[in-house]
Design a protein around this motif. Structure first.
Motif, PDB file in Angstrom:
ATOM      1  N   ILE A   1       0.701  -2.582 -11.814  1.00 26.04           N
ATOM      2  CA  ILE A   1       0.250  -3.032 -10.482  1.00 26.04           C
ATOM      3  C   ILE A   1      -0.737  -1.981  -9.980  1.00 26.04           C
ATOM      4  O   ILE A   1      -0.380  -0.800  -9.827  1.00 26.04           O
ATOM      5  N   ALA A   2      -1.967  -2.414  -9.752  1.00 22.76           N
ATOM      6  CA  ALA A   2      -2.980  -1.475  -9.248  1.00 22.76           C
ATOM      7  C   ALA A   2      -2.598  -1.026  -7.834  1.00 22.76           C
ATOM      8  O   ALA A   2      -2.013  -1.806  -7.070  1.00 22.76           O
ATOM      9  N   VAL A   3      -2.950   0.191  -7.498  1.00 23.16           N
ATOM     10  CA  VAL A   3      -2.555   0.710  -6.181  1.00 23.16           C
ATOM     11  C   VAL A   3      -3.221  -0.074  -5.045  1.00 23.16           C
ATOM     12  O   VAL A   3      -2.717  -0.067  -3.914  1.00 23.16           O
ATOM     13  N   ASP A   4      -4.321  -0.774  -5.342  1.00 22.20           N
ATOM     14  CA  ASP A   4      -4.971  -1.544  -4.266  1.00 22.20           C
ATOM     15  C   ASP A   4      -4.122  -2.747  -3.826  1.00 22.20           C
ATOM     16  O   ASP A   4      -4.410  -3.376  -2.806  1.00 22.20           O
ATOM     17  N   VAL A   5      -3.070  -3.040  -4.560  1.00 22.88           N
ATOM     18  CA  VAL A   5      -2.165  -4.128  -4.170  1.00 22.88           C
ATOM     19  C   VAL A   5      -1.126  -3.636  -3.142  1.00 22.88           C
ATOM     20  O   VAL A   5      -0.558  -4.420  -2.380  1.00 22.88           O
ATOM     21  N   ASP A   6      -0.923  -2.326  -3.094  1.00 21.58           N
ATOM     22  CA  ASP A   6       0.182  -1.785  -2.285  1.00 21.58           C
ATOM     23  C   ASP A   6       0.093  -2.170  -0.804  1.00 21.58           C
ATOM     24  O   ASP A   6       1.119  -2.313  -0.138  1.00 21.58           O
ATOM     25  N   ASP A   7      -1.128  -2.293  -0.291  1.00 19.74           N
ATOM     26  CA  ASP A   7      -1.276  -2.598   1.136  1.00 19.74           C
ATOM     27  C   ASP A   7      -1.244  -4.090   1.434  1.00 19.74           C
ATOM     28  O   ASP A   7      -1.297  -4.488   2.602  1.00 19.74           O
ATOM     29  N   ASP A   8      -1.163  -4.891   0.412  1.00 21.18           N
ATOM     30  CA  ASP A   8      -1.072  -6.346   0.618  1.00 21.18           C
ATOM     31  C   ASP A   8       0.313  -6.665   1.210  1.00 21.18           C
ATOM     32  O   ASP A   8       1.322  -6.132   0.741  1.00 21.18           O
ATOM     33  N   PRO A   9       0.371  -7.508   2.243  1.00 22.00           N
ATOM     34  CA  PRO A   9       1.690  -7.800   2.847  1.00 22.00           C
ATOM     35  C   PRO A   9       2.680  -8.429   1.875  1.00 22.00           C
ATOM     36  O   PRO A   9       3.879  -8.415   2.122  1.00 22.00           O
ATOM     37  N   ARG A  10       2.181  -8.944   0.752  1.00 21.92           N
ATOM     38  CA  ARG A  10       3.088  -9.553  -0.235  1.00 21.92           C
ATOM     39  C   ARG A  10       3.752  -8.510  -1.135  1.00 21.92           C
ATOM     40  O   ARG A  10       4.692  -8.822  -1.856  1.00 21.92           O
ATOM     41  N   ALA A  11       3.271  -7.282  -1.109  1.00 26.26           N
ATOM     42  CA  ALA A  11       3.854  -6.228  -1.955  1.00 26.26           C
ATOM     43  C   ALA A  11       5.173  -5.780  -1.342  1.00 26.26           C
ATOM     44  O   ALA A  11       5.198  -5.186  -0.269  1.00 26.26           O
ATOM     45  N   ALA A  12       6.271  -6.073  -2.038  1.00 27.94           N
ATOM     46  CA  ALA A  12       7.603  -5.789  -1.446  1.00 27.94           C
ATOM     47  C   ALA A  12       8.345  -4.698  -2.207  1.00 27.94           C
ATOM     48  O   ALA A  12       9.518  -4.460  -1.951  1.00 27.94           O
ATOM     49  N   TYR A  13       7.659  -4.014  -3.131  1.00 26.96           N
ATOM     50  CA  TYR A  13       8.405  -3.106  -4.012  1.00 26.96           C
ATOM     51  C   TYR A  13       8.829  -1.796  -3.364  1.00 26.96           C
ATOM     52  O   TYR A  13       9.783  -1.187  -3.842  1.00 26.96           O
ATOM     53  N   PHE A  14       8.199  -1.374  -2.290  1.00 25.10           N
ATOM     54  CA  PHE A  14       8.721  -0.174  -1.616  1.00 25.10           C
ATOM     55  C   PHE A  14       9.841  -0.536  -0.624  1.00 25.10           C
ATOM     56  O   PHE A  14      10.880   0.132  -0.621  1.00 25.10           O
ATOM     57  N   PRO A  15       9.675  -1.606   0.165  1.00 27.46           N
ATOM     58  CA  PRO A  15      10.845  -2.056   0.955  1.00 27.46           C
ATOM     59  C   PRO A  15      12.067  -2.337   0.063  1.00 27.46           C
ATOM     60  O   PRO A  15      13.210  -2.084   0.458  1.00 27.46           O
ATOM     61  N   GLN A  16      11.819  -2.819  -1.145  1.00 28.50           N
ATOM     62  CA  GLN A  16      12.893  -3.109  -2.106  1.00 28.50           C
ATOM     63  C   GLN A  16      13.761  -1.848  -2.352  1.00 28.50           C
ATOM     64  O   GLN A  16      14.984  -1.932  -2.449  1.00 28.50           O
ATOM     65  N   VAL A  17      13.109  -0.692  -2.419  1.00 25.19           N
ATOM     66  CA  VAL A  17      13.845   0.570  -2.639  1.00 25.19           C
ATOM     67  C   VAL A  17      14.812   0.817  -1.478  1.00 25.19           C
ATOM     68  O   VAL A  17      15.960   1.232  -1.672  1.00 25.19           O
ATOM     69  N   GLN A  18      14.352   0.513  -0.264  1.00 25.73           N
ATOM     70  CA  GLN A  18      15.192   0.725   0.919  1.00 25.73           C
ATOM     71  C   GLN A  18      16.421  -0.191   0.889  1.00 25.73           C
ATOM     72  O   GLN A  18      17.536   0.222   1.200  1.00 25.73           O
ATOM     73  N   TYR A  19      16.213  -1.433   0.470  1.00 27.03           N
ATOM     74  CA  TYR A  19      17.355  -2.348   0.339  1.00 27.03           C
ATOM     75  C   TYR A  19      18.364  -1.805  -0.674  1.00 27.03           C
ATOM     76  O   TYR A  19      19.566  -1.997  -0.536  1.00 27.03           O
ATOM     77  N   GLY A  20      17.850  -1.115  -1.695  1.00 23.15           N
ATOM     78  CA  GLY A  20      18.729  -0.530  -2.718  1.00 23.15           C
ATOM     79  C   GLY A  20      19.696   0.472  -2.129  1.00 23.15           C
ATOM     80  O   GLY A  20      20.848   0.583  -2.563  1.00 23.15           O
ATOM     81  N   LEU A  21      19.234   1.215  -1.131  1.00 25.70           N
ATOM     82  CA  LEU A  21      20.130   2.184  -0.477  1.00 25.70           C
ATOM     83  C   LEU A  21      21.255   1.456   0.258  1.00 25.70           C
ATOM     84  O   LEU A  21      22.433   1.783   0.100  1.00 25.70           O
ATOM     85  N   PHE A  22      20.890   0.448   1.045  1.00 27.90           N
ATOM     86  CA  PHE A  22      21.918  -0.241   1.846  1.00 27.90           C
ATOM     87  C   PHE A  22      22.931  -0.948   0.957  1.00 27.90           C
ATOM     88  O   PHE A  22      24.140  -0.933   1.242  1.00 27.90           O
ATOM     89  N   VAL A  23      22.446  -1.540  -0.126  1.00 27.80           N
ATOM     90  CA  VAL A  23      23.386  -2.283  -0.971  1.00 27.80           C
ATOM     91  C   VAL A  23      24.279  -1.318  -1.749  1.00 27.80           C
ATOM     92  O   VAL A  23      25.458  -1.621  -1.999  1.00 27.80           O
ATOM     93  N   ARG A  24      23.770  -0.147  -2.092  1.00 29.65           N
ATOM     94  CA  ARG A  24      24.628   0.836  -2.789  1.00 29.65           C
ATOM     95  C   ARG A  24      25.661   1.415  -1.818  1.00 29.65           C
ATOM     96  O   ARG A  24      26.791   1.715  -2.221  1.00 29.65           O
ATOM     97  N   MET A  25      25.294   1.577  -0.557  1.00 24.85           N
ATOM     98  CA  MET A  25      26.298   2.004   0.440  1.00 24.85           C
ATOM     99  C   MET A  25      27.412   0.961   0.519  1.00 24.85           C
ATOM    100  O   MET A  25      28.600   1.282   0.504  1.00 24.85           O
ATOM    101  N   ALA A  26      27.005  -0.306   0.590  1.00 21.39           N
ATOM    102  CA  ALA A  26      27.997  -1.387   0.672  1.00 21.39           C
ATOM    103  C   ALA A  26      28.850  -1.432  -0.597  1.00 21.39           C
ATOM    104  O   ALA A  26      30.067  -1.667  -0.541  1.00 21.39           O
ATOM    105  N   LEU A  27      28.236  -1.172  -1.741  1.00 14.91           N
ATOM    106  CA  LEU A  27      28.968  -1.215  -3.015  1.00 14.91           C
ATOM    107  C   LEU A  27      29.998  -0.082  -3.095  1.00 14.91           C
ATOM    108  O   LEU A  27      31.140  -0.303  -3.516  1.00 14.91           O
ATOM    109  N   ILE A  28      29.597   1.112  -2.712  1.00 16.47           N
ATOM    110  CA  ILE A  28      30.535   2.245  -2.737  1.00 16.47           C
ATOM    111  C   ILE A  28      31.737   1.923  -1.851  1.00 16.47           C
ATOM    112  O   ILE A  28      32.898   2.100  -2.250  1.00 16.47           O
ATOM    113  N   MET A  29      31.472   1.420  -0.659  1.00 20.40           N
ATOM    114  CA  MET A  29      32.577   1.068   0.250  1.00 20.40           C
ATOM    115  C   MET A  29      33.475  -0.001  -0.363  1.00 20.40           C
ATOM    116  O   MET A  29      34.699   0.063  -0.263  1.00 20.40           O
ATOM    117  N   THR A  30      32.868  -0.968  -1.011  1.00 17.71           N
ATOM    118  CA  THR A  30      33.647  -2.069  -1.601  1.00 17.71           C
ATOM    119  C   THR A  30      34.515  -1.564  -2.752  1.00 17.71           C
ATOM    120  O   THR A  30      35.715  -1.864  -2.812  1.00 17.71           O
TER     121      THR A  30
END
Ligand code: CP
Length: 317
Positions: free
Chosen positions: A272-301
């Protein structure tokens, strides 16, 4: 004492359990400070025999954000694996120290071996080219958050579908939802393994295999890009030939739907070229943040924090 529960594949959780996990992750996202002491006094061990940025640090951040503590190693050479210790012995030792363990290993099935000898919950944080279930939890939560559902969409999985363990786990997870159509985009050498296409055929689930990304891009609701997994190749020549087979750039992206989101488990190399990063459709950095929340939920579970906050003791046998 409650039954010990591990996470080896996303299928270890039913669809209903996943829904609860994602709801819990959503609660954590909205009310993060309320969870700051959930794991007071608990210890997470991260045993990583293979490199990682996101998975290890996300697990460690998850435990720290829950008020717990962390121990572990970030590469095999700094553990007694370098002296020949087996995974089975290592987990028996880790069970004496920690309450839960996340393990990454280059060999398929290593986390399963560990789980078989463990006194504490073991989470498979990636085993060779096999599975990466917590990346899949991350991916599912991201898709659910972006689209409000986990059904009725066309997903293109692009890149190294042979060695990409995140792809294998994601397909296994998505076939349990209605109306998901798969388009596998890869060079012939990196096709999705036969055991997966056979499973899809057996279940009557629709899929296509294509080589060119351009041909199917306008049809996709979601594009899941992956890197070519250099570390799993048998020779460098093949890797060099295939590594830049797909490069998604701004120009190519103009052919995609305006609401087609792009996911990537990361790390990204050139696909993925870096010029795609600013496109509103690029969700791969927000995806990392979701990974934190779901791992918190998983540890608790897995620590069963909801029913039995006080069931905490080191002598487990
Ligand atoms: N997505 C993922 O597994 O990244 P790391 O290899 O950096 O942990």
């Amino acid at each position: 004492m409650k039954e010990l529960r591990h996470l080896m594949t996303p299928l270890d959780f039913s669809v209903e359990e996943l829904e609860r996990l994602f709801d819990q992750a959503g609660e954590i996202e909205r009310h993060l400070p309320d969870f700051a002491h959930m794991c007071d006094g608990r210890i997470l061990a991260t045993c990583f025999y293979e490199p990682s940025t996101r998975t290890r640090l996300s697990f460690e951040t998850a435990m720290l954000r829950l008020g717990g503590k962390i121990i572990g190693f970030a590469d095999a050479s700094s553990s007694s694996a370098s002296k020949g210790e087996s995974v089975s012995d290592t987990i028996r030792v880790i069970s004496c120290f920690a309450d839960i363990c996340a393990m990454r290993h280059p060999k398929e099935g290593a986390a399963m071996v560990a789980a078989g000898r463990s006194e504490i919950p073991v989470i498979n944080a990636g085993d060779g080219g096999h599975e990466h279930p917590t990346q899949t939890l991350t991916d599912l939560l991201t898709i659910r958050s972006l689209y409000g559902k986990l059904s009725d969409f066309t997903i293109g999985l692009c890149g190294d579908l042979k060695f990409g363990r995140t792809v294998h786990s994601l397909i296994h997870a998505l076939i349990r939802y209605q109306g998901v159509k798969f388009i596998f985009i890869s060079p012939p050498e990196l096709r999705v393994p036969d055991y997966i296409t056979e499973l899809l055929a057996e279940k009557g689930i629709s899929y296509e295999e294509v080589i060119r990304l351009d041909d199917c891009l306008p049809d996709l609701d979601l594009l899941y890009m992956t890197r070519v997994q250099r570390e799993r190749f048998f020779n460098e020549e093949d890797y060099v030939r295939l590594k830049d087979f797909y490069i998604l750039d701004k120009d190519k992206l103009s052919r995609a739907k305006q609401d087609m989101h792009i996911l990537h488990p990361l790390p990204r190399v050139n696909e993925i070229a870096v010029d795609v990063d600013d496109d509103p459709r690029a969700a791969y950095f927000p995806q990392v943040q979701y990974g934190l929340f779901v791992r918190m939920a998983l540890i608790m579970t897995l620590l069963d924090m909801t029913d039995d906050h006080m069931n905490h003791g080191l002598l487990r046998w």
